[in-house]
Motif scaffolding. Structure first.
Motif, PDB file in Angstrom:
ATOM      1  N   ALA B 270       0.828  -1.213   0.000  1.00 46.71           N
ATOM      2  CA  ALA B 270       0.000   0.000   0.000  1.00 46.71           C
ATOM      3  C   ALA B 270       0.857   1.256   0.000  1.00 46.71           C
ATOM      4  O   ALA B 270       0.442   2.308  -0.493  1.00 46.71           O
ATOM      5  N   SER B 271       2.084   1.154   0.529  1.00 46.29           N
ATOM      6  CA  SER B 271       2.979   2.320   0.580  1.00 46.29           C
ATOM      7  C   SER B 271       3.426   2.748  -0.812  1.00 46.29           C
ATOM      8  O   SER B 271       4.019   3.808  -0.971  1.00 46.29           O
ATOM      9  N   GLU B 272       3.175   1.908  -1.825  1.00 42.60           N
ATOM     10  CA  GLU B 272       3.546   2.300  -3.186  1.00 42.60           C
ATOM     11  C   GLU B 272       2.367   2.886  -3.962  1.00 42.60           C
ATOM     12  O   GLU B 272       2.505   3.272  -5.114  1.00 42.60           O
ATOM     13  N   ASP B 273       1.233   2.943  -3.335  1.00 43.31           N
ATOM     14  CA  ASP B 273       0.049   3.511  -3.985  1.00 43.31           C
ATOM     15  C   ASP B 273       0.171   5.045  -3.975  1.00 43.31           C
ATOM     16  O   ASP B 273       0.234   5.666  -2.907  1.00 43.31           O
ATOM     17  N   PRO B 274       0.229   5.665  -5.171  1.00 48.34           N
ATOM     18  CA  PRO B 274       0.490   7.115  -5.213  1.00 48.34           C
ATOM     19  C   PRO B 274      -0.555   7.930  -4.444  1.00 48.34           C
ATOM     20  O   PRO B 274      -0.211   8.907  -3.781  1.00 48.34           O
ATOM     21  N   GLY B 275      -1.812   7.512  -4.526  1.00 43.67           N
ATOM     22  CA  GLY B 275      -2.857   8.259  -3.835  1.00 43.67           C
ATOM     23  C   GLY B 275      -2.693   8.202  -2.328  1.00 43.67           C
ATOM     24  O   GLY B 275      -2.807   9.217  -1.632  1.00 43.67           O
ATOM     25  N   LEU B 276      -2.414   7.001  -1.817  1.00 46.96           N
ATOM     26  CA  LEU B 276      -2.237   6.864  -0.364  1.00 46.96           C
ATOM     27  C   LEU B 276      -0.998   7.599   0.130  1.00 46.96           C
ATOM     28  O   LEU B 276      -1.013   8.197   1.206  1.00 46.96           O
ATOM     29  N   ARG B 277       0.055   7.538  -0.672  1.00 44.57           N
ATOM     30  CA  ARG B 277       1.272   8.265  -0.278  1.00 44.57           C
ATOM     31  C   ARG B 277       0.960   9.752  -0.105  1.00 44.57           C
ATOM     32  O   ARG B 277       1.357  10.379   0.870  1.00 44.57           O
ATOM     33  N   ILE B 328      -7.613   6.730   6.266  1.00 42.95           N
ATOM     34  CA  ILE B 328      -6.376   6.245   5.635  1.00 42.95           C
ATOM     35  C   ILE B 328      -6.066   4.827   6.134  1.00 42.95           C
ATOM     36  O   ILE B 328      -5.723   3.940   5.361  1.00 42.95           O
ATOM     37  N   ALA B 329      -6.235   4.633   7.446  1.00 45.02           N
ATOM     38  CA  ALA B 329      -5.937   3.312   8.025  1.00 45.02           C
ATOM     39  C   ALA B 329      -6.781   2.233   7.363  1.00 45.02           C
ATOM     40  O   ALA B 329      -6.294   1.134   7.080  1.00 45.02           O
ATOM     41  N   LEU B 330      -8.039   2.541   7.108  1.00 41.49           N
ATOM     42  CA  LEU B 330      -8.904   1.549   6.467  1.00 41.49           C
ATOM     43  C   LEU B 330      -8.537   1.367   5.002  1.00 41.49           C
ATOM     44  O   LEU B 330      -8.481   0.243   4.500  1.00 41.49           O
ATOM     45  N   GLU B 331      -8.274   2.448   4.302  1.00 44.04           N
ATOM     46  CA  GLU B 331      -7.952   2.324   2.874  1.00 44.04           C
ATOM     47  C   GLU B 331      -6.638   1.591   2.655  1.00 44.04           C
ATOM     48  O   GLU B 331      -6.466   0.900   1.651  1.00 44.04           O
ATOM     49  N   ILE B 332      -5.702   1.743   3.574  1.00 41.82           N
ATOM     50  CA  ILE B 332      -4.455   0.974   3.479  1.00 41.82           C
ATOM     51  C   ILE B 332      -4.769  -0.520   3.482  1.00 41.82           C
ATOM     52  O   ILE B 332      -4.149  -1.302   2.766  1.00 41.82           O
ATOM     53  N   GLN B 333      -5.770  -0.909   4.273  1.00 41.90           N
ATOM     54  CA  GLN B 333      -6.069  -2.336   4.412  1.00 41.90           C
ATOM     55  C   GLN B 333      -6.952  -2.875   3.292  1.00 41.90           C
ATOM     56  O   GLN B 333      -7.291  -4.064   3.287  1.00 41.90           O
ATOM     57  N   GLY B 334      -7.312  -2.013   2.358  1.00 41.73           N
ATOM     58  CA  GLY B 334      -8.030  -2.467   1.168  1.00 41.73           C
ATOM     59  C   GLY B 334      -9.273  -3.271   1.501  1.00 41.73           C
ATOM     60  O   GLY B 334     -10.109  -2.830   2.289  1.00 41.73           O
ATOM     61  N   SER B 335      -9.365  -4.462   0.906  1.00 41.00           N
ATOM     62  CA  SER B 335     -10.576  -5.274   1.073  1.00 41.00           C
ATOM     63  C   SER B 335     -10.762  -5.757   2.505  1.00 41.00           C
ATOM     64  O   SER B 335     -11.859  -6.162   2.879  1.00 41.00           O
ATOM     65  N   ALA B 336      -9.700  -5.746   3.297  1.00 36.69           N
ATOM     66  CA  ALA B 336      -9.811  -6.217   4.678  1.00 36.69           C
ATOM     67  C   ALA B 336     -10.409  -5.160   5.597  1.00 36.69           C
ATOM     68  O   ALA B 336     -10.735  -5.447   6.755  1.00 36.69           O
ATOM     69  N   ALA B 337     -10.564  -3.941   5.080  1.00 38.48           N
ATOM     70  CA  ALA B 337     -11.006  -2.838   5.937  1.00 38.48           C
ATOM     71  C   ALA B 337     -12.284  -3.123   6.714  1.00 38.48           C
ATOM     72  O   ALA B 337     -12.354  -2.847   7.914  1.00 38.48           O
ATOM     73  N   PRO B 338     -13.333  -3.700   6.069  1.00 38.04           N
ATOM     74  CA  PRO B 338     -14.588  -3.869   6.826  1.00 38.04           C
ATOM     75  C   PRO B 338     -14.620  -5.105   7.718  1.00 38.04           C
ATOM     76  O   PRO B 338     -15.665  -5.393   8.299  1.00 38.04           O
TER      77      PRO B 338
END
Lengths: 378, 386
Positions: B270-277, B328-338
């Motif tokens: 996730a640290s390589e995702d430009p939007g999240l960075r 941000i914490a949830l979006e980092i975790q992608g599909s696992a967020a919910p």
């Protein structure tokens, strides 16, 4: 601990504001930008006499020798007034000469730049629109100790009125092999043309270089060793552009707030409605916040090499926040004015245009966020 | 502009650092008896209630010393100074300014020692952002007051021994601020009932508190009858610059960067995702702006000026950042967020899922973002009141 200005700096602020209010209110600015040069030489010379152009240039070469924090005070005021002049360009070009140039180069250029007789500009951008030294394509061909330049530079600030250009060019194949040279506007092989611009208070233009000969005594510092200097100049430029944005955004907020207190709809001043109040409050929060970031960035820059990484980070944070917030403030300012905000007659649109100029200058938010991410452990 | 400390301030900072070197083991190495030891030692240093006057047992620390102390403590992730949180934040300052000698002697030392918890009975079902409209009824009966009504959003009411309570003693409809009185009430008083409120993250921090003919001795009134609003506001008068929150937010940002490196999203870290960075450093930029805004406010205070509505700037940032960091914490975790604690794809035992549902405690409790915007618009920009 004092994160504020000195009495002298506050005095300077009052003096500059008075000078600009008297000599360059917005109705005057509107006239000045319609002149061919786009700025008022008479006011420019007076600013030179007052020591404002050379504020942060060295005393040994005609400057006043003050720091960037003091310069920020001046720029907040010029930004506030949307004062059209080649001040930023000249200050940044002078800093390149001051920080890299030898004694002879400084003696040749700085006194004129400090008192306004000469105008300088830094020529960085090319067709790929990158501020990164590694992306610079304008290549110098070595000819003995001289360099021959062919190519172009674009969106060069105040190009049409500049007397000299600090030109960045590639002088080797390694990504960092970049040189800076001072080029006289009358050099053989150099032609300058103006870009039509959206914000008339900020001129820029194009340089065409055709077999332009750069003598070795025009190279600032060692040939091929200027990449770090270019990055520092981007830090400085970003900070100074953001400083002008503080003043301009604050003025846009004041103008819009005043309008909201006067304009009536639905039997009420519109400033009573939360739909108007809240965006104004957000503007205030943003201006005050990037103001803090700008002050800190200027302070870091003043600490010199010891704080260079901190300065780079602070400059990026200041510019990233300012670029994004000022753009929003420009749009909200016009929108909150309703229909009249769209007219040429009302001043708020001048600030919206300024925000469009300020956003990409020395890097937009994305550029600086990406830089921060790479430097900040991501 | 100058960020240097004076020699005296530097000496104080060194004293704090030396104390921490000696008495604060690293995060993972703090044994079961550490908490009590720590509380005793910082109390001995008079760093609990450090801003309070020395004659009531406080530390009499200067403004700059308070900042240095908090800063050094936060940098080293030290536990809080004192354990009676509401007492230190709300009850103590009001007691010091409005309490009788007897009240001060009875309550202030216990707050400093953290003997028991206090809670604050301010909000009511019908009085949230508009606190001064509160209706909890109070009549006088000889040497006692009789309270009937309800409070809500009372933090830690179920673990508290005492409550600082705002009631309405004057219902004649006079100016609404003037009919309010402040009482100090024992939580085991007959007729007082606490019902914890289960919040959306599954835990209970708040409670409803019901009063049915609860009798409070007149000697437990804080300030005069009808003076309750000023009594409470006095604790607010010491507006904070907001510098203290900086370290906590930065710590969470560092942990989120680390989480981003450990979490896979769309087939890459996730640290390589430009939007999240960009979102991460954008949040960090706002946190830094908060710190520097705080420094400007502090500079103003050091020059002897009082802070007022400008502190809403950092309150607003804080609130929005609290939400943004959770997002941000949830979006980092992608599909696992919910997912929730216990699910294999969830990082850090579900800490971030709980975190992302925890923001209302900060965001609503301190005055909602919209209220902060009203304060800025009306009190700073001078726009007409609603």
């Amino acid at each position: 601990m004092n994160f504020g200005f000195t009495e002298e700096q506050e005095l300077l602020r009052a003096e500059v504001r008075k000078f600009l209010d008297q000599n360059a209110p917005l109705e005057e600015v509107r006239k000045i930008v319609e002149t061919p040069e786009g700025f008022d030489r008479h006011l420019w010379n007076r600013m030179g006499e007052l020591g404002w152009i050379g504020l942060a240039m060295p005393e040994a070469h005609g400057g006043v020798g003050l720091d960037f924090v003091t310069l920020v005070v001046l720029l907040e005021e010029t930004g506030r007034s949307l004062f059209p002049s080649p001040l930023l360009s000249t200050v940044i070009a002078a800093h390149a000469i001051q920080s890299l140039g030898d004694e002879a180069q400084q003696a040749r250029w700085l006194p004129g730049l400090a008192d306004g007789r000469a105008i300088g500009s830094l020529a960085l951008l090319e067709d790929n629109d990158s501020l990164d030294p590694a992306d610079m394509a304008l290549r110098g061909k070595a000819d003995g100790d001289d360099w021959i330049l062919s190519g172009s530079k674009r969106i060069v600030p105040d190009a049409g009125v500049a007397d000299c250009f600090v030109v960045a060019f590639r002088s080797g194949s390694s990504p960092d092999a970049i040189s800076l040279a001072v080029v006289d506007k009358d050099s053989v092989g150099l032609s300058v043309s103006d870009h039509p611009v959206m914000d008339l208070t900020k001129r820029s233009g194009q340089l065409q270089l055709a077999e332009l000969r750069v003598k070795s005594d025009a190279i600032l510092g060692e040939a091929g060793a200027a990449a770090d200097a270019v990055r520092s100049l981007v830090d400085l430029g970003a900070t100074l552009v953001a400083a002008e944005a503080v003043g301009a955004a604050e003025a846009a907020l004041e103008i819009t707030t005043r309008f909201a207190k006067e304009r009536e709809q639905f039997d009420s001043k519109i400033g009573r409605f939360q739909g108007v109040k809240h965006p104004l409050a957000e503007m205030y929060v943003d201006v005050e916040s990037f103001r803090s970031l700008v002050y800190y960035a200027a302070w870091c820059l003043d600490q010199g090499a010891s704080e260079a990484p901190a300065a780079s980070r602070a400059a990026s944070q200041a510019k990233a926040y300012a670029a994004e917030a000022f753009a929003r403030i420009g749009i909200d300012g016009v929108q909150l004015h309703g229909g009249v905000g769209y007219t040429d007659e009302y001043d708020i649109q001048l600030y919206l245009k300024r925000s469009k100029w300020a956003r990409p200058a020395f890097g937009d938010s994305d550029y600086h966020y990406d830089r921060l991410a790479a430097q900040g452990g991501l | 502009m100058d960020f240097k400390l004076s020699p005296e301030e530097e000496a104080f900072r060194d004293e704090v650092r030396a104390f921490l070197d000696e008495n604060l083991p690293p995060d993972g190495e703090r044994g079961p008896e550490f908490g009590a030891e720590w509380n005793r030692k910082v109390r001995e240093k008079r760093w609990v209630g450090f801003s309070w006057p020395e004659e009531v047992g406080g530390g009499g620390g200067s403004l700059m010393e308070q900042v240095i102390l908090k800063d050094e403590m936060a940098k080293r992730k030290a536990p809080s100074l004192g354990s009676c949180f509401m007492g230190l934040a709300w009850v103590g300052p009001s007691l010091i300014e409005y309490g009788t000698e007897a009240q001060k002697q009875r309550f202030v030392p216990d707050i400093l020692d953290g003997k028991y918890q206090w809670c604050t009975g301010y909000s009511e079902p019908g009085s949230g952002s508009d606190l001064a409209s509160l209706q909890c009824k109070c009549t006088r009966d000889g040497d006692e007051y009789v309270v009937n009504g309800q409070k809500i959003w009372t933090s830690i009411a179920m673990w508290s021994k005492w409550m600082i309570l705002l009631v309405r003693t004057d219902t004649t409809g006079a100016a609404k601020h003037d009919g309010i009185t402040c009482l100090l009430v024992e939580m085991d008083s007959p007729g007082l009932e606490v019902r914890p409120i289960k919040n959306m993250s599954g835990s209970s921090m708040f409670a409803e508190v019901f009063f049915t003919d609860v009798r409070v001795p007149v000697e437990n009134r804080l300030g005069e009858e009808g003076q309750g609003w000023q009594v409470t506001i006095s604790a607010l008068a010491h507006e904070r610059s907001g510098i203290a929150e900086f370290h906590g937010l930065m710590r969470n940002l560092d942990r989120l960067k680390d989480l981003a490196k450990r979490s896979m999203k769309n087939g890459r870290p996730a640290s390589e995702d430009p939007g999240l960075r960009r979102r991460l450093v954008r949040a960090e930029t706002k946190v830094e702006a908060m710190r520097l805004n705080g420094m400007r406010f502090l500079t103003k205070q050091l020059k002897g000026e009082k802070l007022s509505s400008e502190t809403s700037i950092n309150k607003l940032h804080r609130a929005l950042l609290e939400i943004e960091l959770g997002e941000i914490a949830l979006e980092i975790q992608g599909s696992a967020a919910p997912l929730w604690q216990g699910a294999a794809p969830v990082a850090d035992d579900g800490h971030w899922q709980r975190f992302a549902l925890g923001w209302p405690e900060v965001v609503i409790g301190g005055g909602t973002p919209n209220i902060q915007k009203n304060i800025i618009a009306e009190r700073i920009l001078g726009l007409p009141k609603d």
